[in-house]
Enzyme design. Structure first.
Site, PDB file in Angstrom:
ATOM      1  N   ASP A   1       1.918 -18.377  -4.034  1.00 45.35           N
ATOM      2  CA  ASP A   1       1.316 -17.209  -3.392  1.00 45.35           C
ATOM      3  C   ASP A   1       0.965 -17.441  -1.925  1.00 45.35           C
ATOM      4  OD1 ASP A   1       1.541 -15.689  -5.662  1.00 45.35           O
ATOM      5  OD2 ASP A   1      -0.501 -16.062  -6.356  1.00 45.35           O
TER       6      ASP A   1
ATOM      7  N   LYS B   1      -8.960 -12.765  -8.573  1.00 45.62           N
ATOM      8  CA  LYS B   1      -8.206 -11.950  -9.534  1.00 45.62           C
ATOM      9  C   LYS B   1      -7.752 -12.803 -10.714  1.00 45.62           C
ATOM     10  CE  LYS B   1      -4.127 -10.452  -8.107  1.00 45.62           C
ATOM     11  NZ  LYS B   1      -2.988 -10.841  -8.981  1.00 45.62           N
TER      12      LYS B   1
ATOM     13  N   LYS C   1      -3.215  -3.664  -4.868  1.00 44.90           N
ATOM     14  CA  LYS C   1      -2.906  -4.449  -6.070  1.00 44.90           C
ATOM     15  C   LYS C   1      -3.885  -5.602  -6.246  1.00 44.90           C
ATOM     16  CE  LYS C   1       1.075  -6.279  -8.554  1.00 44.90           C
ATOM     17  NZ  LYS C   1       0.486  -7.459  -9.183  1.00 44.90           N
TER      18      LYS C   1
END
Length: 432
Positions: A304, A20, A403
């Site tokens: 993350d 991403k 997402k």
């Protein structure tokens, strides 16, 4: 949507989805380039689609077909003015494109959703307004920008968000004059800045690193390399690799570049430090369990990874201390609070600290009902926890995975997991 996951050992092979972080950067560069670009990208997500929507709103042509994005750049001579820019909950989309729209001088109205309007924009906000731009009050929806960004000297505190740095690095080459970007304080998430520099270089943009930041010549043109490939995503692959570390069987993830600039490639070194067995090959990694022991983890460059590595810590013996993770309170959820409460609800011993977590491992996990907190990484962490829990784990709001990883539960089943989905009913506003 709610999902219930029965305890089951994950094993086998799964292909990493496209990064991403890299897709955001390459799509943006392609939209600013001098000619069409083909992006090889075998998957998408809500965040990537947010960037696509905004770039399309600015006048770029983007078509998706056969695992590729075909990007026709926006017309710099006839730009779209005051475009509505539906950035959704994607912080990267907003923070990368806000400086770019200011540099283009077109104005626009960003339409953030979820917690994104409450997430900070300072000190980027102040730097943009000091250099010729007008911006809505922070937290406004829509969040409008106008004026024309001017070249010059910029200063950012580097310990807030690397996305602010990246946004300016994308925007400043578009200006007529040269600019200097000075970074103060300790630079956090440096690997993400390196990813931005790599994308800029691929599109012919020159940025010179200085002792205090970056020197950016003005008047540059983004030049399309023709075709670029979006590599596999280490951030999401980490969930499967951690599943191998805490489970009964090895898990292999393919489509991974072991020389990647992605900061979350550090998950391999962290798993080895915990005591897991890691086997690398040309484009894949296999992880299996070992004698897991707690450790101290500095999350400065790998924020993350905190949710799923807190789970690994819960499965390890001894105490794990996670530090320098205070920025996680400003994500899709207060991620430190969400991790602590989610894992505690499943039987782990986790205490929340101002900028991190303390996990006392060795406590068996139980089943139960937990919330996703509207956060993709919390939902995925709870799902991976189910494989070693004493009973089923039900995740409410489980669609949060869309997402970043819409196929997460499909891939979970592919590895042998048991997932039962239950649609949630929302009462109509109409009265009968």
């Amino acid at each position: 949507m709610n999902v219930t996951i029965a305890p089951s050992a994950l094993q086998g092979t799964v292909r990493a989805i496209p990064s991403k972080s890299q897709a955001h950067r390459l799509l943006l560069c392609a939209a600013l380039a001098d000619g069409p670009t083909e992006l090889i990208c075998s998957g998408t997500s809500e965040d990537i689609e947010a960037t696509v929507r905004c770039l399309t709103g600015l006048g770029a042509g983007i078509r998706r077909e056969n695992g590729r994005f075909w990007v026709t750049p926006l017309d710099r001579t006839h730009p779209v003015s005051q475009a509505p820019l539906a950035c959704g909950e994607s912080g990267s989309t907003l923070r990368f494109l806000l400086p770019v729209v200011c540099a283009l001088g077109t104005g626009g109205a960003f339409l953030p959703q979820g917690r994104l309007p409450q997430r900070p924009l300072s000190p980027l906000y102040e730097e943009l307004t000091a250099h010729g731009c007008t911006l809505s009050k922070p937290g406004s929806v829509p969040f409008s920008c106008g004026g024309q960004l001017q070249s010059g000297r910029y200063t950012l505190a580097a310990d807030v968000s690397s996305q602010y740095v990246s946004g300016l690095l994308f925007a400043l080459p578009l200006l007529a004059g040269d600019s200097e970007l000075t970074l103060t304080g300790q630079v956090e998430s440096r690997p993400y800045i390196d990813m931005t520099l790599h994308a800029l270089k691929a599109f012919g943009i020159a940025v010179r690193e200085t002792g205090s930041g970056f020197s950016i010549p003005g008047g540059q043109r983004y030049r399309s390399p023709g075709t670029v490939n979006v590599e596999g995503d280490w951030s999401n692959a980490a969930f499967w690799l951690c599943a191998g570390a805490i489970g009964e069987h090895p898990v292999t993830v393919t489509n991974l570049n072991t020389a990647s600039l992605q900061g979350d490639r550090a998950c391999l070194a962290l798993l080895e430090r915990f005591g897991a067995r890691v086997k690398r090959s040309d484009d894949s990694v296999t992880v299996s369990g070992g004698d897991l022991r707690g450790l101290e983890l500095d999350a400065k460059d790998v924020p993350d990874l905190v949710p799923v590595f807190a789970l690994v810590a819960a499965a390890a013996e001894g105490v794990t201390v996670i530090r320098n993770a205070g920025r996680l309170r400003l994500k899709e959820s207060d991620r430190l609070k969400a991790v602590a409460e989610t894992l505690t609800a499943l039987g782990a011993a986790v205490s929340e600290q101002p900028d991190g977590l303390v996990i006392r491992g060795g406590h068996p996990l139980s089943g139960g009902v937990v919330s996703s907190w509207g956060d993709h990484r919390i939902a995925m962490t709870a799902a991976i926890a189910a494989q070693c829990a004493g009973g089923p784990v039900t995740i409410t709001g489980a669609e949060a995975v869309n997402k970043s990883y819409p196929d997460f539960y499909t891939h979970f089943r592919r590895l042998g997991g048991s997932v039962t989905e239950e649609a949630t009913w929302h009462p109509s506003s109409e009265t009968i």
